[in-house]
Each structure stands twice: as C-alpha cells, then as structure tokens.
Design a protein around this motif. Sequence first.
Motif, PDB file in Angstrom:
ATOM      1  N   VAL A  94       0.837  -1.200   0.000  1.00 20.05           N
ATOM      2  CA  VAL A  94       0.000   0.000   0.000  1.00 20.05           C
ATOM      3  C   VAL A  94       0.874   1.254   0.000  1.00 20.05           C
ATOM      4  O   VAL A  94       0.632   2.207  -0.741  1.00 20.05           O
ATOM      5  CB  VAL A  94      -0.937  -0.004   1.220  1.00 20.05           C
ATOM      6  N   ALA A  95       1.922   1.250   0.833  1.00 22.31           N
ATOM      7  CA  ALA A  95       2.818   2.406   0.898  1.00 22.31           C
ATOM      8  C   ALA A  95       3.506   2.651  -0.440  1.00 22.31           C
ATOM      9  O   ALA A  95       3.672   3.802  -0.863  1.00 22.31           O
ATOM     10  CB  ALA A  95       3.858   2.181   1.990  1.00 22.31           C
ATOM     11  N   PHE A 113       2.179   8.307  10.297  1.00 25.44           N
ATOM     12  CA  PHE A 113       0.795   8.713  10.522  1.00 25.44           C
ATOM     13  C   PHE A 113      -0.018   8.716   9.230  1.00 25.44           C
ATOM     14  O   PHE A 113      -1.203   8.378   9.229  1.00 25.44           O
ATOM     15  CB  PHE A 113       0.760  10.090  11.193  1.00 25.44           C
ATOM     16  N   ALA A 114       0.625   9.063   8.120  1.00 26.68           N
ATOM     17  CA  ALA A 114      -0.092   9.057   6.848  1.00 26.68           C
ATOM     18  C   ALA A 114      -0.441   7.630   6.428  1.00 26.68           C
ATOM     19  O   ALA A 114      -1.565   7.358   5.971  1.00 26.68           O
ATOM     20  CB  ALA A 114       0.752   9.738   5.772  1.00 26.68           C
ATOM     21  N   GLN A 119      -1.786  -2.099  19.517  1.00 26.22           N
ATOM     22  CA  GLN A 119      -0.348  -1.849  19.625  1.00 26.22           C
ATOM     23  C   GLN A 119       0.422  -2.595  18.546  1.00 26.22           C
ATOM     24  O   GLN A 119       1.339  -2.058  17.922  1.00 26.22           O
ATOM     25  CB  GLN A 119       0.152  -2.256  21.008  1.00 26.22           C
ATOM     26  N   ALA A 120       0.045  -3.857  18.313  1.00 28.07           N
ATOM     27  CA  ALA A 120       0.734  -4.644  17.290  1.00 28.07           C
ATOM     28  C   ALA A 120       0.550  -4.034  15.906  1.00 28.07           C
ATOM     29  O   ALA A 120       1.495  -3.979  15.103  1.00 28.07           O
ATOM     30  CB  ALA A 120       0.225  -6.079  17.309  1.00 28.07           C
ATOM     31  N   ALA A 121      -0.665  -3.563  15.601  1.00 30.79           N
ATOM     32  CA  ALA A 121      -0.915  -2.949  14.302  1.00 30.79           C
ATOM     33  C   ALA A 121      -0.060  -1.699  14.106  1.00 30.79           C
ATOM     34  O   ALA A 121       0.498  -1.467  13.024  1.00 30.79           O
ATOM     35  CB  ALA A 121      -2.399  -2.602  14.167  1.00 30.79           C
ATOM     36  N   GLN A 122       0.049  -0.896  15.156  1.00 34.56           N
ATOM     37  CA  GLN A 122       0.869   0.309  15.046  1.00 34.56           C
ATOM     38  C   GLN A 122       2.344  -0.032  14.866  1.00 34.56           C
ATOM     39  O   GLN A 122       3.049   0.624  14.088  1.00 34.56           O
ATOM     40  CB  GLN A 122       0.665   1.178  16.282  1.00 34.56           C
ATOM     41  N   CYS A 152       7.371   1.619   7.730  1.00 33.98           N
ATOM     42  CA  CYS A 152       7.928   2.946   7.449  1.00 33.98           C
ATOM     43  C   CYS A 152       9.430   2.979   7.723  1.00 33.98           C
ATOM     44  O   CYS A 152      10.185   3.619   6.973  1.00 33.98           O
ATOM     45  CB  CYS A 152       7.211   4.003   8.277  1.00 33.98           C
ATOM     46  N   ASP A 153       9.868   2.293   8.774  1.00 33.42           N
ATOM     47  CA  ASP A 153      11.295   2.237   9.068  1.00 33.42           C
ATOM     48  C   ASP A 153      12.060   1.550   7.940  1.00 33.42           C
ATOM     49  O   ASP A 153      13.198   1.932   7.609  1.00 33.42           O
ATOM     50  CB  ASP A 153      11.534   1.479  10.378  1.00 33.42           C
TER      51      ASP A 153
END
Length: 413
Positions: A36-37, A46-47, A65-68, A75-76
């Motif tokens: 998706v990214a 956040f986006a 928490q796991a999803a975040q 992103c990393d």
Amino acid sequence: MKLVVQVKLLPTAAQGAALEATLRACNEAATWASKVAFEKDVKKNFALREHTYGEIKARWGLGAQAAQHVIKKTCDAYATLKANLRAGNLGRPGSKRRRRAVEKPIVFRPEGAQPYDDRMLSWQIPERRISVWTVSGRVKDVAFTASPEQLATLALYRRGESDLVCRDGMWFLLATCEVPEAPPNPDPVDFLGIDLGIVNIATTLDGEIMAGRALNRIRARERTLRAKLQKKNTPSAKRRLKQRRRKEARRAKDINHKIAKHVVAEAERTGRGIALEDLTGIRERVRLRKPQRATHSSWSFAQLGSFIAYKARRAGVPVVHVDPAYTSRTCAECGHIDRANRVSQAWFACRNCGFVDHADRNSSRNIRARAWQLWRRGAQSTAPAPPRQHRRIGTGRKRSVTASDARCASPAL
C-alpha cells in the motif's frame, strides 16, 4: 548508552506455535502495508496509518499496539532504503541492483523480527518468566534463560522496546537497556595503537599479537565444506548446510568480542586512549588475486572496530581513528617511507636507519603517533554516540532496518 541484552526463550510446544503464528501474521500484514505504501507513495507513519490501520486489525486480528508497530516497521524499512540510496550503498543511479531495490515494494520474511512494547510484553525477571501478547491471546509463563549479569542488567536498566526473534527454530528476545557510561577521559596519558589485519587480527603497541591463524583455518574449512555440500545438492547435504549456517560468523563474533574486551580493559587500566585505522572503503580500494578474495571479504575489521568503539564508550576511553596510508611502510624510528621496508608479512626493516621490528607492531607505533597528533590538534573521540542495533526485519532482499536501539551485544562481554 543503549545496549541490547539477548535472552533465549524456552516456550512449550503450544507457546511456540502461538509465537510463530504471531510473527507470520505480523509480517504478512507488514508486507501488505508495504505494498500500500509503495502504490500510494505514502511512507510516513501517521499518513500510512490512515490507509492501513483498520484493515490490519480486521484482516489479521492484530491488537492496536501490534498494528501500530507493524506500520512503523514498514515505514522504518522504507526510511532505511532511502538512506541506503542516498549513501550509495545500493549502487549508482540506473544500476541493476538499485533498480531491483526501488521498482517493487519491500517484502518481509515470515519469521522477521517483531517489536514489542511494555503494553504487549511484561517481564518477571526473578522468576525468569515473561507474559507476551500473541494472536491467540496473552501467553503467560513463558520461560527464558539468561546469565546472572544479564538478569541484573535487565532488572536495573531495561527501557523501551524488545524484539521477538526466531532464529534456526530458537526463540530470542532482544531487550533494550539504558546502561550508564563512565565519564570520558579528557586527558589520556598516551594512546594504545592497534594494527588490524588478516594474518594477525590485532596487534597492539605493547607487542600483544592476537593471531588469526585458528580463525582463518576455520573459515577455510567451512568454505571447503560448503562448496562440497553445495555441489552434492542432496536433501541431506541441504540439511547439513542449514545446520552449519552462521557457525563461522558466530565464532568470528565471539573472537572479536574477546579481543575488544581485552583491548579496552588494557587501555582503561593504563589511562590511555585507543588509536585505530580508518579502514572505510578498503574493499573497494584494493585489487586482489582470486585466491585472496574470499579471505579478504570475510575479514571482519568493521565488526571488531565497532565492538572496540562501544565498549570504549561504556568505559570512558577515547577512541581516535587515523589515516592508515603508509603505516606499514613507515619506519616508527626515523619516519622513512619505503615499500622495501616491509621485507615480509611479519618483519619490518628500515632501509634508512636499520631499525628492525615486527611489521604489525611497527604499524601500531605509527598509528599511535598519528593519533597523538590528531588529539593535540583538538580531535574528538570517535567512539559512537550510542551504538545502533540492526534489527532483522527480514525483507525479501536480505535488508535490515536500523532501529534507534543499541548494537546486539551482551553487557557481560
């Protein structure tokens, strides 16, 4: 400074199955989020969360928490890719390697590491037990094993996230610890010059030689065995290869840890700093004959240098890196530079003044002299501000994500 304590988990069969299912679900979700990214060109935390958070929770049954953490891990990975492209680590623009890296989304291995915070993971250190979140619910009383030094470090200094890792069927937790460091020594009485090499892994100014004969023999034996098993290519040969993988790297890492610990302890005891050669880019600068290439490529000088640097930072010992040019051809007594001074791998004989010494010790004296010159001119210690851990996220391209944690090293070393 930040260090990472690695502890081995001892889960039961049911607990291991829950942990395995959790890693697979998290990495499948991360691969989907990466797609998706890539398609939407949204690679900020956040986006990307706006496009993926709800779907990840509903589709894979992950907690909030796991999803975040899955989204942040994705992103990393893209941030690391961008940094590697900027640094030129993936080749020049338009090269085949660079195109492979940027023309498709990052893929995460099913057993890739997953970060856990204190909401998802709790420690009972005296009992050597943990309670961990999984897709099957909270799994309690998972046993782990660690040395007394590691347990003390965990109890006193553990902070922040821990990574759940599955390696060769074994389970590990990499726990980040904020360990106090000694105040840096602003006025060392001298510098301990260290010459790094292949035949002799490290030679100090004091004349100590850490020979690499045993390690080089192990590497040659492992290389020959790998070639024979790969040529055989039977199921049993493949099983043998899988059993032996990383064995050579573990042995080299253990030796480097011991050498680094000894060098830093000696410098701390005598009030000296440490002088090392800056060997960055040496693989690109030298041309070697084919029989020498494997030996040179397996030379782990960067790992040894990083171990010395972070151990020195913890002990408050300054570290200075110097230009290595001509250190092996320069006479430490009169300063005469001549290629003929290096009469053999082991011996140095100056053509000008007749000074004779072990070649690597002569080099270490030159390294020490250059470090003193830099220090007197106001050079700062190059011991890194806290060492960085390479968290094995497990992409399909064998890439790793750099986290703002410490290098994986037991504080007992």
